[in-house]
Design a protein around this motif. Structure first.
Motif, PDB file in Angstrom:
ATOM      1  N   ARG A 139       6.983   2.908 -16.726  1.00 28.15           N
ATOM      2  CA  ARG A 139       6.019   4.003 -16.667  1.00 28.15           C
ATOM      3  C   ARG A 139       4.598   3.474 -16.884  1.00 28.15           C
ATOM      4  O   ARG A 139       3.668   3.787 -16.136  1.00 28.15           O
ATOM      5  CB  ARG A 139       6.349   5.052 -17.737  1.00 28.15           C
ATOM      6  N   ARG A 140       4.456   2.635 -17.907  1.00 28.21           N
ATOM      7  CA  ARG A 140       3.127   2.115 -18.222  1.00 28.21           C
ATOM      8  C   ARG A 140       2.622   1.194 -17.109  1.00 28.21           C
ATOM      9  O   ARG A 140       1.419   1.170 -16.822  1.00 28.21           O
ATOM     10  CB  ARG A 140       3.172   1.363 -19.562  1.00 28.21           C
TER      11      ARG A 140
ATOM     12  N   PRO B  77      14.199   6.088 -12.104  1.00 34.46           N
ATOM     13  CA  PRO B  77      14.779   7.395 -12.412  1.00 34.46           C
ATOM     14  C   PRO B  77      13.971   8.531 -11.786  1.00 34.46           C
ATOM     15  O   PRO B  77      12.734   8.483 -11.746  1.00 34.46           O
ATOM     16  CB  PRO B  77      14.707   7.461 -13.948  1.00 34.46           C
ATOM     17  N   ASN B  78      14.666   9.548 -11.301  1.00 41.37           N
ATOM     18  CA  ASN B  78      13.985  10.675 -10.668  1.00 41.37           C
ATOM     19  C   ASN B  78      13.003  11.365 -11.608  1.00 41.37           C
ATOM     20  O   ASN B  78      11.915  11.766 -11.185  1.00 41.37           O
ATOM     21  CB  ASN B  78      15.017  11.689 -10.160  1.00 41.37           C
ATOM     22  N   ASP B  79      13.393  11.529 -12.869  1.00 47.07           N
ATOM     23  CA  ASP B  79      12.487  12.222 -13.787  1.00 47.07           C
ATOM     24  C   ASP B  79      11.214  11.413 -14.017  1.00 47.07           C
ATOM     25  O   ASP B  79      10.117  11.975 -14.165  1.00 47.07           O
ATOM     26  CB  ASP B  79      13.175  12.547 -15.112  1.00 47.07           C
ATOM     27  N   LEU B  80      11.320  10.084 -13.993  1.00 46.53           N
ATOM     28  CA  LEU B  80      10.148   9.249 -14.172  1.00 46.53           C
ATOM     29  C   LEU B  80       9.191   9.383 -12.989  1.00 46.53           C
ATOM     30  O   LEU B  80       7.989   9.615 -13.172  1.00 46.53           O
ATOM     31  CB  LEU B  80      10.562   7.787 -14.343  1.00 46.53           C
ATOM     32  N   VAL B  81       9.707   9.239 -11.768  1.00 45.31           N
ATOM     33  CA  VAL B  81       8.808   9.308 -10.613  1.00 45.31           C
ATOM     34  C   VAL B  81       8.234  10.713 -10.447  1.00 45.31           C
ATOM     35  O   VAL B  81       7.077  10.865 -10.016  1.00 45.31           O
ATOM     36  CB  VAL B  81       9.496   8.827  -9.317  1.00 45.31           C
ATOM     37  N   MET B  82       8.991  11.744 -10.838  1.00 44.82           N
ATOM     38  CA  MET B  82       8.454  13.100 -10.775  1.00 44.82           C
ATOM     39  C   MET B  82       7.327  13.277 -11.787  1.00 44.82           C
ATOM     40  O   MET B  82       6.283  13.874 -11.476  1.00 44.82           O
ATOM     41  CB  MET B  82       9.557  14.129 -11.016  1.00 44.82           C
ATOM     42  N   ASP B  83       7.514  12.770 -12.988  1.00 41.26           N
ATOM     43  CA  ASP B  83       6.442  12.849 -14.000  1.00 41.26           C
ATOM     44  C   ASP B  83       5.184  12.149 -13.493  1.00 41.26           C
ATOM     45  O   ASP B  83       4.064  12.665 -13.629  1.00 41.26           O
ATOM     46  CB  ASP B  83       6.889  12.190 -15.304  1.00 41.26           C
TER      47      ASP B  83
ATOM     48  N   SER C 284      16.833   2.613  -1.986  1.00 40.84           N
ATOM     49  CA  SER C 284      17.899   2.398  -2.962  1.00 40.84           C
ATOM     50  C   SER C 284      19.283   2.524  -2.346  1.00 40.84           C
ATOM     51  O   SER C 284      20.256   1.998  -2.877  1.00 40.84           O
ATOM     52  CB  SER C 284      17.767   3.410  -4.112  1.00 40.84           C
ATOM     53  N   GLY C 285      19.394   3.260  -1.229  1.00 40.38           N
ATOM     54  CA  GLY C 285      20.709   3.536  -0.665  1.00 40.38           C
ATOM     55  C   GLY C 285      21.460   4.627  -1.408  1.00 40.38           C
ATOM     56  O   GLY C 285      22.611   4.914  -1.086  1.00 40.38           O
ATOM     57  N   ASP C 286      20.808   5.246  -2.381  1.00 43.65           N
ATOM     58  CA  ASP C 286      21.427   6.303  -3.183  1.00 43.65           C
ATOM     59  C   ASP C 286      21.072   7.655  -2.569  1.00 43.65           C
ATOM     60  O   ASP C 286      20.084   8.290  -2.938  1.00 43.65           O
ATOM     61  CB  ASP C 286      20.921   6.210  -4.625  1.00 43.65           C
ATOM     62  N   ASP C 287      21.882   8.097  -1.621  1.00 42.24           N
ATOM     63  CA  ASP C 287      21.578   9.331  -0.909  1.00 42.24           C
ATOM     64  C   ASP C 287      21.711  10.568  -1.791  1.00 42.24           C
ATOM     65  O   ASP C 287      20.973  11.546  -1.602  1.00 42.24           O
ATOM     66  CB  ASP C 287      22.491   9.467   0.309  1.00 42.24           C
ATOM     67  N   VAL C 288      22.629  10.524  -2.748  1.00 40.48           N
ATOM     68  CA  VAL C 288      22.763  11.647  -3.679  1.00 40.48           C
ATOM     69  C   VAL C 288      21.504  11.747  -4.541  1.00 40.48           C
ATOM     70  O   VAL C 288      20.934  12.830  -4.720  1.00 40.48           O
ATOM     71  CB  VAL C 288      24.012  11.474  -4.556  1.00 40.48           C
ATOM     72  N   GLY C 289      21.061  10.602  -5.069  1.00 37.43           N
ATOM     73  CA  GLY C 289      19.849  10.589  -5.871  1.00 37.43           C
ATOM     74  C   GLY C 289      18.641  11.054  -5.073  1.00 37.43           C
ATOM     75  O   GLY C 289      17.767  11.762  -5.593  1.00 37.43           O
ATOM     76  N   PHE C 290      18.573  10.664  -3.786  1.00 35.74           N
ATOM     77  CA  PHE C 290      17.453  11.080  -2.943  1.00 35.74           C
ATOM     78  C   PHE C 290      17.469  12.587  -2.729  1.00 35.74           C
ATOM     79  O   PHE C 290      16.412  13.236  -2.723  1.00 35.74           O
ATOM     80  CB  PHE C 290      17.501  10.357  -1.601  1.00 35.74           C
ATOM     81  N   ARG C 291      18.661  13.147  -2.568  1.00 31.09           N
ATOM     82  CA  ARG C 291      18.761  14.596  -2.389  1.00 31.09           C
ATOM     83  C   ARG C 291      18.257  15.317  -3.636  1.00 31.09           C
ATOM     84  O   ARG C 291      17.489  16.296  -3.555  1.00 31.09           O
ATOM     85  CB  ARG C 291      20.207  14.994  -2.088  1.00 31.09           C
ATOM     86  N   PHE C 292      18.652  14.833  -4.808  1.00 32.39           N
ATOM     87  CA  PHE C 292      18.187  15.447  -6.055  1.00 32.39           C
ATOM     88  C   PHE C 292      16.673  15.297  -6.195  1.00 32.39           C
ATOM     89  O   PHE C 292      15.984  16.224  -6.624  1.00 32.39           O
ATOM     90  CB  PHE C 292      18.893  14.817  -7.251  1.00 32.39           C
TER      91      PHE C 292
ATOM     92  N   SER D  28      14.495  15.072  -3.791  1.00 35.78           N
ATOM     93  CA  SER D  28      13.870  15.990  -2.842  1.00 35.78           C
ATOM     94  C   SER D  28      13.836  17.407  -3.386  1.00 35.78           C
ATOM     95  O   SER D  28      12.835  18.129  -3.228  1.00 35.78           O
ATOM     96  CB  SER D  28      14.625  15.969  -1.507  1.00 35.78           C
ATOM     97  N   ARG D  29      14.912  17.810  -4.055  1.00 32.44           N
ATOM     98  CA  ARG D  29      14.948  19.157  -4.632  1.00 32.44           C
ATOM     99  C   ARG D  29      13.927  19.279  -5.767  1.00 32.44           C
ATOM    100  O   ARG D  29      13.196  20.266  -5.858  1.00 32.44           O
ATOM    101  CB  ARG D  29      16.361  19.458  -5.167  1.00 32.44           C
ATOM    102  N   LEU D  30      13.871  18.281  -6.629  1.00 26.43           N
ATOM    103  CA  LEU D  30      12.904  18.317  -7.731  1.00 26.43           C
ATOM    104  C   LEU D  30      11.475  18.332  -7.183  1.00 26.43           C
ATOM    105  O   LEU D  30      10.602  19.044  -7.708  1.00 26.43           O
ATOM    106  CB  LEU D  30      13.096  17.099  -8.636  1.00 26.43           C
ATOM    107  N   ASN D  31      11.234  17.560  -6.131  1.00 28.78           N
ATOM    108  CA  ASN D  31       9.899  17.490  -5.545  1.00 28.78           C
ATOM    109  C   ASN D  31       9.490  18.832  -4.956  1.00 28.78           C
ATOM    110  O   ASN D  31       8.343  19.276  -5.126  1.00 28.78           O
ATOM    111  CB  ASN D  31       9.890  16.403  -4.465  1.00 28.78           C
ATOM    112  N   ALA D  32      10.428  19.487  -4.276  1.00 25.83           N
ATOM    113  CA  ALA D  32      10.135  20.802  -3.698  1.00 25.83           C
ATOM    114  C   ALA D  32       9.846  21.829  -4.787  1.00 25.83           C
ATOM    115  O   ALA D  32       8.905  22.630  -4.682  1.00 25.83           O
ATOM    116  CB  ALA D  32      11.308  21.256  -2.826  1.00 25.83           C
ATOM    117  N   GLU D  33      10.640  21.792  -5.839  1.00 23.10           N
ATOM    118  CA  GLU D  33      10.454  22.754  -6.929  1.00 23.10           C
ATOM    119  C   GLU D  33       9.120  22.561  -7.638  1.00 23.10           C
ATOM    120  O   GLU D  33       8.541  23.509  -8.166  1.00 23.10           O
ATOM    121  CB  GLU D  33      11.603  22.622  -7.934  1.00 23.10           C
TER     122      GLU D  33
END
Length: 225
Positions: free
Chosen positions: A40-41, A68-74, A88-96, A98-103
């Protein structure tokens, strides 16, 4: 502006600014592996060091960290990051993500580097793609993007199926990793007349013999050659 530690990344950013780039892309620091607090720093320091937009490059195969998704969203909501290139190749993580980003009101531009499932990324909410295979067939990815903008999902899927077939150029014999992936891309570009040579950086050997013929057959199958 990738490098092994933060101060060197800042140096690379200075060089990029002198060249006149519009934005920079940076991974988490690597080699001296860090924790989430330090990552983060790291990005906060980069933000403090430049006015250029910063994209986080999420490529755990090379960096040994999955951002982590919460880190990049912050970091996105705080204005530290403008976007993420997800390789990353993590399609599930990318979907989550995308949802957090939209929200959150879409503070991040999300780009996928996962060549074979770009159609799924667009359905998830990706803003675009940065595929290595796009060096071999940029027109295919442009057609797919235009179809996605038009919400012509059948064309998006059909184009992806053809690009997935093209990606089999990397399925060469007795070669792994970088030598197979980038090696196949360079060999394809040589066969297409774009490159004069498929030479790789030492100590990686260029593809030869039957592996070159394999790449040729795939290019012919998908209509590029």
């Amino acid at each position: 502006v990738i490098s092994t530690e933060t101060e060197r990344v800042v140096e690379h950013i200075r060089q990029a600014e002198d060249i006149g780039v519009d934005a920079v892309v940076a991974t988490a620091p690597f080699y001296a592996l860090q924790g989430v607090r330090e990552i983060r720093r790291h990005f906060e320091i980069l933000r403090e060091s430049t006015d250029l937009p910063i994209w986080a490059y999420d490529i755990p195969a090379c960096v040994h960290w999955k951002l982590p998704n919460d880190l990049v969203m912050d970091l996105g909501k705080a204005g530290v990051l403008s976007g993420v290139k997800d390789s990353s190749g993590d399609d599930v993580g990318f979907r989550f993500l995308s949802r957090l980003n939209a929200e959150a009101g879409h503070p991040l531009q999300l780009l996928t580097g996962h060549e074979v499932v770009v159609d799924g990324a667009y359905l998830s909410g990706a803003d675009g793609c940065v595929p290595g295979l796009g060096n071999v067939d940029p027109d295919g990815y442009v057609r797919q993007w235009k179809a996605a903008l038009a919400k012509d999902w059948e064309t998006v899927r059909k184009e992806q199926d053809r690009l997935a077939d093209l990606m089999t150029i990397v399925q060469v014999k007795d070669v792994q990793g970088f030598g197979a992936g980038i090696g196949a891309f360079k060999t394809a570009l040589q066969l297409l007349g774009v490159f004069e040579s498929n030479e790789m950086p030492r100590p990686v050997a260029a593809l030869s013999g039957e592996n070159v013929e394999h790449v040729r057959r795939v290019l012919q199958k998908v209509g590029l050659l």
